[in-house]
Motif scaffolding. Structure first.
Motif, short mmCIF file in Angstrom:
data_model
loop_
_atom_site.label_atom_id
_atom_site.label_comp_id
_atom_site.label_asym_id
_atom_site.label_seq_id
_atom_site.Cartn_x
_atom_site.Cartn_y
_atom_site.Cartn_z
N TRP A 91 0.83 -1.21 0.00
CA TRP A 91 0.00 0.00 0.00
C TRP A 91 0.86 1.26 0.00
O TRP A 91 0.49 2.26 -0.63
CB TRP A 91 -1.00 -0.02 1.16
N ALA A 92 2.00 1.25 0.67
CA ALA A 92 2.91 2.40 0.60
C ALA A 92 3.40 2.58 -0.84
O ALA A 92 3.48 3.71 -1.34
CB ALA A 92 4.09 2.21 1.55
N ASN A 93 3.68 1.47 -1.52
CA ASN A 93 4.09 1.54 -2.92
C ASN A 93 2.96 2.07 -3.79
O ASN A 93 3.17 2.92 -4.66
CB ASN A 93 4.56 0.16 -3.39
N PHE A 94 1.75 1.58 -3.57
CA PHE A 94 0.58 2.05 -4.31
C PHE A 94 0.46 3.57 -4.19
O PHE A 94 0.28 4.28 -5.18
CB PHE A 94 -0.69 1.38 -3.76
N LEU A 95 0.58 4.09 -2.96
CA LEU A 95 0.43 5.53 -2.74
C LEU A 95 1.55 6.33 -3.41
O LEU A 95 1.30 7.36 -4.04
CB LEU A 95 0.39 5.83 -1.24
N ALA A 96 2.79 5.86 -3.31
CA ALA A 96 3.91 6.55 -3.96
C ALA A 96 3.74 6.53 -5.47
O ALA A 96 3.97 7.55 -6.15
CB ALA A 96 5.24 5.90 -3.56
N CYS A 97 3.32 5.39 -6.01
CA CYS A 97 3.12 5.28 -7.46
C CYS A 97 1.97 6.16 -7.93
O CYS A 97 2.05 6.81 -8.98
CB CYS A 97 2.88 3.83 -7.85
N LEU A 98 0.89 6.22 -7.15
CA LEU A 98 -0.25 7.07 -7.49
C LEU A 98 0.17 8.54 -7.51
O LEU A 98 -0.16 9.29 -8.43
CB LEU A 98 -1.39 6.85 -6.49
N LYS A 99 0.94 8.96 -6.52
CA LYS A 99 1.42 10.35 -6.45
C LYS A 99 2.32 10.67 -7.65
O LYS A 99 2.14 11.70 -8.31
CB LYS A 99 2.18 10.57 -5.14
N ALA A 100 3.25 9.79 -7.96
CA ALA A 100 4.16 10.02 -9.10
C ALA A 100 3.38 10.09 -10.41
O ALA A 100 3.66 10.93 -11.27
CB ALA A 100 5.22 8.93 -9.17
N TYR A 101 2.39 9.22 -10.56
CA TYR A 101 1.58 9.19 -11.77
C TYR A 101 0.76 10.48 -11.93
O TYR A 101 0.76 11.11 -12.99
CB TYR A 101 0.66 7.97 -11.73
N LEU A 102 0.06 10.87 -10.86
CA LEU A 102 -0.82 12.03 -10.96
C LEU A 102 -0.07 13.35 -11.03
O LEU A 102 -0.46 14.25 -11.77
CB LEU A 102 -1.81 12.06 -9.78
N GLU A 103 1.00 13.47 -10.27
CA GLU A 103 1.71 14.74 -10.22
C GLU A 103 2.76 14.90 -11.31
O GLU A 103 3.03 16.01 -11.76
CB GLU A 103 2.36 14.94 -8.85
N TYR A 104 3.36 13.78 -11.76
CA TYR A 104 4.49 13.87 -12.70
C TYR A 104 4.35 12.98 -13.93
O TYR A 104 5.26 12.92 -14.75
CB TYR A 104 5.80 13.52 -11.97
N ASN A 105 3.23 12.23 -14.03
CA ASN A 105 2.99 11.33 -15.16
C ASN A 105 4.11 10.30 -15.33
O ASN A 105 4.56 10.02 -16.44
CB ASN A 105 2.76 12.11 -16.45
N ILE A 106 4.57 9.77 -14.20
CA ILE A 106 5.62 8.75 -14.18
C ILE A 106 5.03 7.45 -13.64
O ILE A 106 4.30 7.46 -12.65
CB ILE A 106 6.79 9.18 -13.27
N ASN A 107 5.37 6.31 -14.27
CA ASN A 107 4.97 5.00 -13.76
C ASN A 107 6.16 4.41 -13.01
O ASN A 107 7.06 3.83 -13.62
CB ASN A 107 4.51 4.09 -14.90
N LEU A 108 6.16 4.55 -11.68
CA LEU A 108 7.26 4.04 -10.86
C LEU A 108 7.37 2.52 -10.87
O LEU A 108 8.44 1.99 -10.60
CB LEU A 108 7.10 4.50 -9.40
N ARG A 109 6.30 1.82 -11.18
CA ARG A 109 6.34 0.35 -11.16
C ARG A 109 7.09 -0.23 -12.34
O ARG A 109 7.56 -1.36 -12.27
CB ARG A 109 4.93 -0.22 -11.16
N THR A 110 7.20 0.51 -13.44
CA THR A 110 7.83 -0.03 -14.63
C THR A 110 9.21 -0.59 -14.29
O THR A 110 10.12 0.13 -13.92
CB THR A 110 7.95 1.05 -15.73
N GLY A 111 9.32 -1.90 -14.40
CA GLY A 111 10.59 -2.59 -14.15
C GLY A 111 10.96 -2.73 -12.69
O GLY A 111 11.88 -3.48 -12.36
N GLY A 112 10.26 -2.05 -11.80
CA GLY A 112 10.63 -2.04 -10.39
C GLY A 112 10.53 -3.38 -9.70
O GLY A 112 11.23 -3.63 -8.72
N PHE A 113 9.66 -4.25 -10.19
CA PHE A 113 9.46 -5.54 -9.54
C PHE A 113 9.73 -6.70 -10.49
O PHE A 113 9.27 -7.82 -10.26
CB PHE A 113 8.05 -5.62 -8.95
#
Length: 152
Positions: A123-145
């Motif tokens: 859930w911490a990852n979900f929230l960080a990824c949601l913030k990055a996506y909405l504020e900066y249009n970045i997908n933090l999950r890409t390749g991360g796992f």
């Protein structure tokens, strides 16, 4: 014995309606969390989510939707345990949104502690990824796992 419950929160510099849509719309959610989802989340519906790292599909039973305020669903948050997740959205100054997630509850034992650790991280990852996506249009999950993918 005290039950265990997950709680996580973050503030996003976007209005509640935009945050809400990013949570219920599988096309938007695939930009930061899942690889695909079967349908938009609506109360009483079951949707399936697939993650890029796992071949499994996860069934999500939507319990309640309050537009721009709450998304509540049940899923198998731990093996053989159907748990309720609540995602609450609160308007904050500056057109921002506070997102609070709770999931639970499980017994305070070895299985519960394993769930608490793993899903709190999730859930911490979900929230960080949601913030990055909405504020900066970045997908933090890409390749991360990718390291979690089963070797063929």
């Amino acid at each position: 014995m005290q039950s265990l419950e997950i709680n996580a929160a973050i503030q996003v510099a976007k209005p509640r309606q935009e945050v809400f849509q990013a949570i219920i719309d599988p096309k938007k959610m695939s930009g930061y969390f899942i690889s695909n989802g079967s349908a938009t989340m609506e109360a009483g519906k079951e949707v399936t989510w697939q993650f890029p790292e796992f071949p499994d599909r996860f069934t999500v039973k939507v319990l309640k939707i309050v537009p721009d305020e709450l998304v509540s669903f049940e899923w198998e948050g731990a093996k053989d345990h159907h748990l309720t997740v609540n995602i609450a959205l609160t308007e904050r100054p500056g057109n921002a949104t506070l997102i609070k997630i709770s999931e639970g509850k499980m017994d305070n034992n070895e299985a519960g502690i394993k769930w608490l650790k793993g899903n709190t991280e999730g859930w911490a990852n979900f929230l960080a990824c949601l913030k990055a996506y909405l504020e900066y249009n970045i997908n933090l999950r890409t390749g991360g796992f990718d390291y979690l993918k089963k070797e063929g």
